[in-house]
Scaffold this motif. Sequence first.
Motif, PDB file in Angstrom:
ATOM      1  N   TYR A 105      -6.748   0.226   4.065  1.00  0.00           N
ATOM      2  CA  TYR A 105      -7.377  -1.051   3.732  1.00  0.00           C
ATOM      3  C   TYR A 105      -7.300  -1.332   2.228  1.00  0.00           C
ATOM      4  CZ  TYR A 105      -9.470  -1.158   8.441  1.00  0.00           C
ATOM      5  OH  TYR A 105      -9.690  -1.191   9.787  1.00  0.00           O
ATOM      6  N   ASP A 106      -7.120  -0.285   1.420  1.00  0.00           N
ATOM      7  CA  ASP A 106      -6.977  -0.464  -0.017  1.00  0.00           C
ATOM      8  C   ASP A 106      -5.722  -1.270  -0.353  1.00  0.00           C
ATOM      9  OD1 ASP A 106      -5.596   1.882   0.991  1.00  0.00           O
ATOM     10  OD2 ASP A 106      -5.177   2.439  -1.083  1.00  0.00           O
ATOM     11  N   VAL A 107      -4.667  -1.119   0.447  1.00  0.00           N
ATOM     12  CA  VAL A 107      -3.418  -1.864   0.212  1.00  0.00           C
ATOM     13  C   VAL A 107      -3.662  -3.354   0.438  1.00  0.00           C
ATOM     14  CG1 VAL A 107      -1.031  -2.182   0.975  1.00  0.00           C
ATOM     15  CG2 VAL A 107      -1.981   0.129   0.744  1.00  0.00           C
ATOM     16  N   GLN A 108      -4.396  -3.687   1.493  1.00  0.00           N
ATOM     17  CA  GLN A 108      -4.756  -5.080   1.733  1.00  0.00           C
ATOM     18  C   GLN A 108      -5.572  -5.613   0.562  1.00  0.00           C
ATOM     19  OE1 GLN A 108      -7.708  -5.713   4.761  1.00  0.00           O
ATOM     20  NE2 GLN A 108      -7.384  -7.917   4.800  1.00  0.00           N
ATOM     21  N   ALA A 109      -6.535  -4.830   0.091  1.00  0.00           N
ATOM     22  CA  ALA A 109      -7.378  -5.269  -1.028  1.00  0.00           C
ATOM     23  C   ALA A 109      -6.525  -5.550  -2.268  1.00  0.00           C
ATOM     24  CB  ALA A 109      -8.450  -4.228  -1.326  1.00  0.00           C
ATOM     25  N   ALA A 110      -5.589  -4.667  -2.590  1.00  0.00           N
ATOM     26  CA  ALA A 110      -4.733  -4.867  -3.760  1.00  0.00           C
ATOM     27  C   ALA A 110      -3.900  -6.137  -3.616  1.00  0.00           C
ATOM     28  CB  ALA A 110      -3.829  -3.654  -3.961  1.00  0.00           C
ATOM     29  N   HIS A 111      -3.335  -6.351  -2.462  1.00  0.00           N
ATOM     30  CA  HIS A 111      -2.528  -7.550  -2.205  1.00  0.00           C
ATOM     31  C   HIS A 111      -3.393  -8.812  -2.361  1.00  0.00           C
ATOM     32  CE1 HIS A 111       0.589 -10.036  -0.447  1.00  0.00           C
ATOM     33  NE2 HIS A 111      -0.236 -10.441   0.507  1.00  0.00           N
ATOM     34  N   TYR A 112      -4.591  -8.784  -1.819  1.00  0.00           N
ATOM     35  CA  TYR A 112      -5.478  -9.937  -1.902  1.00  0.00           C
ATOM     36  C   TYR A 112      -6.008 -10.149  -3.324  1.00  0.00           C
ATOM     37  CZ  TYR A 112      -5.549 -10.697   3.165  1.00  0.00           C
ATOM     38  OH  TYR A 112      -5.216 -10.993   4.450  1.00  0.00           O
ATOM     39  N   PHE A 113      -6.197  -9.072  -4.082  1.00  0.00           N
ATOM     40  CA  PHE A 113      -6.559  -9.209  -5.494  1.00  0.00           C
ATOM     41  C   PHE A 113      -5.457  -9.974  -6.224  1.00  0.00           C
ATOM     42  CE2 PHE A 113      -9.998  -6.036  -5.511  1.00  0.00           C
ATOM     43  CZ  PHE A 113     -10.781  -6.490  -6.563  1.00  0.00           C
TER      44      PHE A 113
END
Length: 183
Positions: A105-113
């Motif tokens: 889920y951290d990858v999704q967070a980075a992309h959305y950031f």
Amino acid sequence: FSGSTKAGKEERERIAAAGQQPLKRDDWNRIMMAGTIIRANPEISGAFSGGPPEVSIFWERDGIRRKARFDYLKPRAIVDLKSNANTMDIDFVASCRKSIGSYRYDVQAAHYFDARALMPQLVAQGAVFGDHDPAWLERVVTEPVWAWVWIFYQSTGAPLTWGTTLSPGNGVLDLARATLEKA
């Protein structure tokens, strides 16, 4: 909606005519349950207020079209809702943390950031479509600091919730961005 009643059939037809699809009863009940237990937790009860749901951002980088759809966008937060079945029957917070790592889920967070960081540029270019409140959008794009907020609810068993924040500059985001670049 019940398929056996005239009112149910009429309501389904009205929804279909509007280009929408009705929810199944089990899905509706799951959504209502999640909303109820989230609002009952004073630490996260305001997570889904003060902004709109399902905000989409589209952009291109290095010839690749990209998209992010925020579950809920606030001026200082991107809120992401996750269900957790906790199939290992461990402490709920530990189960949520395990899910963050296991499902990346951290990858999704980075992309959305990255998407959120592009919003001022996209608004300046007039690349805003659909129904929106220009004053609210201006408030969002002029906010220099925001965080990622995960809201978890237990989808089976006891009605449990947990929220946690991932702030800009967290080293987890650097590792996640490296995964994005590799992809």
